[in-house]
Scaffold this active site. Structure first.
Site, PDB file in Angstrom:
ATOM      1  N   PHE A  53      22.030  38.752  73.309  1.00 39.09           N
ATOM      2  CA  PHE A  53      21.970  37.299  73.461  1.00 39.09           C
ATOM      3  C   PHE A  53      23.373  37.095  73.547  1.00 39.09           C
ATOM      4  O   PHE A  53      23.949  36.213  74.472  1.00 39.09           O
ATOM      5  CB  PHE A  53      21.368  36.542  72.610  1.00 39.09           C
ATOM      6  CG  PHE A  53      21.398  35.074  72.438  1.00 39.09           C
ATOM      7  CD1 PHE A  53      21.617  34.355  73.638  1.00 39.09           C
ATOM      8  CD2 PHE A  53      21.622  34.408  71.044  1.00 39.09           C
ATOM      9  CE1 PHE A  53      21.893  33.179  73.520  1.00 39.09           C
ATOM     10  CE2 PHE A  53      21.646  33.128  71.171  1.00 39.09           C
ATOM     11  CZ  PHE A  53      21.729  32.255  72.144  1.00 39.09           C
ATOM     12  N   THR A 175      27.698  35.759  60.404  1.00 42.55           N
ATOM     13  CA  THR A 175      26.726  34.729  60.240  1.00 42.55           C
ATOM     14  C   THR A 175      27.027  33.764  59.097  1.00 42.55           C
ATOM     15  O   THR A 175      27.555  34.214  58.207  1.00 42.55           O
ATOM     16  CB  THR A 175      25.433  35.074  60.395  1.00 42.55           C
ATOM     17  OG1 THR A 175      24.414  34.084  60.107  1.00 42.55           O
ATOM     18  CG2 THR A 175      25.182  36.309  59.246  1.00 42.55           C
ATOM     19  N   ASP A 176      26.452  32.652  59.382  1.00 45.21           N
ATOM     20  CA  ASP A 176      26.596  31.841  58.116  1.00 45.21           C
ATOM     21  C   ASP A 176      25.506  32.004  57.067  1.00 45.21           C
ATOM     22  O   ASP A 176      25.841  31.379  55.903  1.00 45.21           O
ATOM     23  CB  ASP A 176      26.452  30.314  58.410  1.00 45.21           C
ATOM     24  CG  ASP A 176      24.986  30.241  59.090  1.00 45.21           C
ATOM     25  OD1 ASP A 176      24.544  30.673  59.425  1.00 45.21           O
ATOM     26  OD2 ASP A 176      24.979  28.649  59.407  1.00 45.21           O
ATOM     27  N   GLU A 177      24.636  32.828  57.399  1.00 45.65           N
ATOM     28  CA  GLU A 177      23.508  33.226  56.606  1.00 45.65           C
ATOM     29  C   GLU A 177      24.084  34.135  55.200  1.00 45.65           C
ATOM     30  O   GLU A 177      23.287  34.018  54.186  1.00 45.65           O
ATOM     31  CB  GLU A 177      22.397  34.017  57.218  1.00 45.65           C
ATOM     32  CG  GLU A 177      21.624  33.124  58.088  1.00 45.65           C
ATOM     33  CD  GLU A 177      20.481  33.692  58.617  1.00 45.65           C
ATOM     34  OE1 GLU A 177      19.522  34.028  57.780  1.00 45.65           O
ATOM     35  OE2 GLU A 177      20.283  33.385  59.859  1.00 45.65           O
ATOM     36  N   LYS A 205      24.500  41.884  56.733  1.00 42.09           N
ATOM     37  CA  LYS A 205      25.878  41.134  57.473  1.00 42.09           C
ATOM     38  C   LYS A 205      26.975  41.122  56.594  1.00 42.09           C
ATOM     39  O   LYS A 205      27.962  41.071  56.349  1.00 42.09           O
ATOM     40  CB  LYS A 205      25.470  39.914  58.189  1.00 42.09           C
ATOM     41  CG  LYS A 205      24.511  40.226  59.428  1.00 42.09           C
ATOM     42  CD  LYS A 205      25.442  41.137  60.382  1.00 42.09           C
ATOM     43  CE  LYS A 205      26.371  40.236  61.227  1.00 42.09           C
ATOM     44  NZ  LYS A 205      26.985  40.879  62.333  1.00 42.09           N
ATOM     45  N   ASN A 230      23.484  28.858  63.784  1.00 40.16           N
ATOM     46  CA  ASN A 230      22.634  29.234  64.721  1.00 40.16           C
ATOM     47  C   ASN A 230      22.805  28.856  65.885  1.00 40.16           C
ATOM     48  O   ASN A 230      23.086  27.708  66.429  1.00 40.16           O
ATOM     49  CB  ASN A 230      21.200  28.684  64.331  1.00 40.16           C
ATOM     50  CG  ASN A 230      20.220  29.304  63.135  1.00 40.16           C
ATOM     51  OD1 ASN A 230      21.057  29.520  62.172  1.00 40.16           O
ATOM     52  ND2 ASN A 230      19.142  29.097  63.173  1.00 40.16           N
ATOM     53  N   ASN A 300      14.093  22.134  61.525  1.00 40.47           N
ATOM     54  CA  ASN A 300      13.450  22.979  62.621  1.00 40.47           C
ATOM     55  C   ASN A 300      12.284  22.135  63.125  1.00 40.47           C
ATOM     56  O   ASN A 300      12.421  22.043  64.275  1.00 40.47           O
ATOM     57  CB  ASN A 300      12.707  24.067  62.015  1.00 40.47           C
ATOM     58  CG  ASN A 300      13.794  25.176  61.572  1.00 40.47           C
ATOM     59  OD1 ASN A 300      14.707  25.019  61.805  1.00 40.47           O
ATOM     60  ND2 ASN A 300      13.210  26.116  60.753  1.00 40.47           N
ATOM     61  N   PRO A 334       8.717  34.573  53.493  1.00 33.26           N
ATOM     62  CA  PRO A 334       9.333  35.052  52.203  1.00 33.26           C
ATOM     63  C   PRO A 334      10.806  34.587  52.124  1.00 33.26           C
ATOM     64  O   PRO A 334      11.403  34.889  53.066  1.00 33.26           O
ATOM     65  CB  PRO A 334       9.091  36.327  51.870  1.00 33.26           C
ATOM     66  CG  PRO A 334       7.739  36.567  52.810  1.00 33.26           C
ATOM     67  CD  PRO A 334       8.015  35.672  53.994  1.00 33.26           C
ATOM     68  N   TYR A 393      20.843  49.911  87.775  1.00 38.58           N
ATOM     69  CA  TYR A 393      21.963  49.567  87.276  1.00 38.58           C
ATOM     70  C   TYR A 393      22.810  51.165  86.869  1.00 38.58           C
ATOM     71  O   TYR A 393      23.858  51.331  86.317  1.00 38.58           O
ATOM     72  CB  TYR A 393      22.203  49.009  85.798  1.00 38.58           C
ATOM     73  CG  TYR A 393      23.269  48.063  85.715  1.00 38.58           C
ATOM     74  CD1 TYR A 393      23.601  46.824  86.410  1.00 38.58           C
ATOM     75  CD2 TYR A 393      24.432  48.602  84.774  1.00 38.58           C
ATOM     76  CE1 TYR A 393      24.780  46.207  86.196  1.00 38.58           C
ATOM     77  CE2 TYR A 393      25.389  47.929  84.694  1.00 38.58           C
ATOM     78  CZ  TYR A 393      25.669  46.673  85.274  1.00 38.58           C
ATOM     79  OH  TYR A 393      26.746  45.743  84.931  1.00 38.58           O
TER      80      TYR A 393
END
Length: 402
Positions: A53, A175-177, A205, A230, A300, A334, A393
């Site tokens: 992505f 990531t901010d996580e 991460k 995100n 969300n 969880p 490809y």
């Protein structure tokens, strides 16, 4: 060539000054300058995870702003999709290699053969739910894969002249996580926020971030780390909230909301993320970390409401009812973190970057993209894209080896 020469005027002036100091002739000065320019023109970057992505969006963004070629390494797991790169199938600036970042020998051969000036590391397992069910894949790719890349780059740099070693960059996308969760009144994450990961995904991460930091401080590797909030936008695999809601809404399926839907995230349009990475790669300080956020904190449930409202405008139902009627609530995951928020002032202060998209403008672009690319969505959901590699490809862009 336009990108290759950006920012090099000062370097050329320095070369000229040094040559004059050494009593070299004008011809010699010009010769050195020509060699320098030719070296720059021949440069390229190596991107890992460039069929996923964010990685594929970055490759498109890079080539839209630069003529500098991209070597793209991706394992093509379920989330790696060659359809994301279809528009580049005849673009000679883009070369794709199928391979695993854990394969140190393959990475080393790519580095030795193509001699990139930078490595931008996107490749990662990133879905929290999947990490809960099978953390081993996350440990392997996110930790072992990053370690393998760091070792390959460390060995590669030892064979380069000192100026090229200093100019090289290893940019690790995180990531901010890794920072854990925030209370409703807590200040947003800064680059000094202690790490407190709460899922197998964020823990792996965080481990990768620590490895990157250690390789800078121990071995002098010229690393950069970015921690983003995100992302959303085109080519997002429909297991994540925004593309899943769009796909399910159009298919008449339920729109599942975890728990009460009040989990807050900072939302960053992927195009803005790509421009931020370009800024960090161009001007970031080696060893530094930069938080990248959209300044868009949304619960969300509010995100889903916005998606439904945009769909009501762009693709109204024949019955005239709202897509909001498809919302349903399911058991929470969880250890679900309650709130993430990014303080992105450092990257604006040091590098002049700030997001161009508001949440409203970015979400409208995203919904419209999915409405305009229904074939892409169907292929991803059916798994048909897995055969696209062999069919379309294989001859030029996809190579099993170097």
């Amino acid at each position: 060539m336009r990108h290759a020469l950006v920012g090099d005027r000062q370097t050329l002036e320095t070369i000229g000054a040094n040559c004059v100091d050494d009593d070299m002739s004008v011809v010699s000065v010009l010769s050195v300058a020509i060699i320098f320019v030719l070296h720059k023109v021949n440069q390229m970057i190596l991107v890992t995870g460039g069929a996923g992505f964010i990685g594929s969006n970055f490759v498109h963004d890079w080539l839209a702003h630069s003529d500098e070629p991209v070597i793209n390494l991706d394992k093509l797991t379920y989330a790696g999709n060659m359809n994301n790169l279809q528009a580049l199938s005849t673009d000679r600036r883009h070369t794709f290699f199928k391979g695993d970042v854990c394969d140190g020998a393959h990475v080393a051969k790519l580095l030795a053969t193509h001699k990139p000036r930078a490595l931008v590391h996107f490749a990662a397992e990133s879905h929290v739910d999947r990490s809960i069910h099978d953390p081993s894949a996350f440990v392997n790719t996110n930790i072992n894969g990053t370690f393998s890349l760091l070792e390959a780059v460390r060995a590669y740099l030892t064979g380069l002249p000192a100026p090229e070693q200093a100019a090289f960059r290893f940019l690790h996308v995180s990531t901010d996580e890794v920072y854990g969760t925030l209370g409703p009144d807590d200040a947003p994450f800064t680059e000094q926020t202690p790490y407190a990961p709460n899922s197998p995904y964020s823990a792996t991460k965080a481990a990768a971030d620590h490895l990157v930091r250690a390789y800078h401080h121990t071995y002098g590797l010229p690393t950069l780390t970015t921690n983003c909030s995100n992302n959303y936008g085109p080519y997002h695999f429909p297991e994540k909230l925004i593309p899943l809601v769009i796909a399910n809404a159009r298919a008449g399926k339920t729109l599942p909301i975890y728990g009460d839907g009040q989990q807050v995230r900072d939302w960053l349009y992927v195009g803005d993320h790509c421009s931020a990475i370009r800024c960090v790669l161009e001007g970031g300080r080696p060893g530094a970390t930069y938080n990248i956020g959209g300044w868009n904190e949304k619960a969300n449930l509010d995100v889903v409401h916005s998606l439904c409202d945009v769909l009501d405008q762009l693709a109204p139902k024949e019955a005239g009812t709202s897509y909001r009627e498809q919302i349903t609530y399911v058991a929470d995951r969880p250890g679900h973190d309650r709130r993430y928020a990014i303080d992105a002032r450092k990257i604006e202060r040091e590098l002049g970057w700030k997001p161009a998209e508001t949440f409203d403008s970015g979400i409208k672009k995203t919904v419209q993209w999915y409405l305009d690319h229904q074939d892409w969505v169907r292929d991803v959901q059916s798994g048909a894209y897995l055969t696209w590699l062999e069919q379309n490809y294989a001859q030029r862009a996809c190579q099993e080896g170097v």
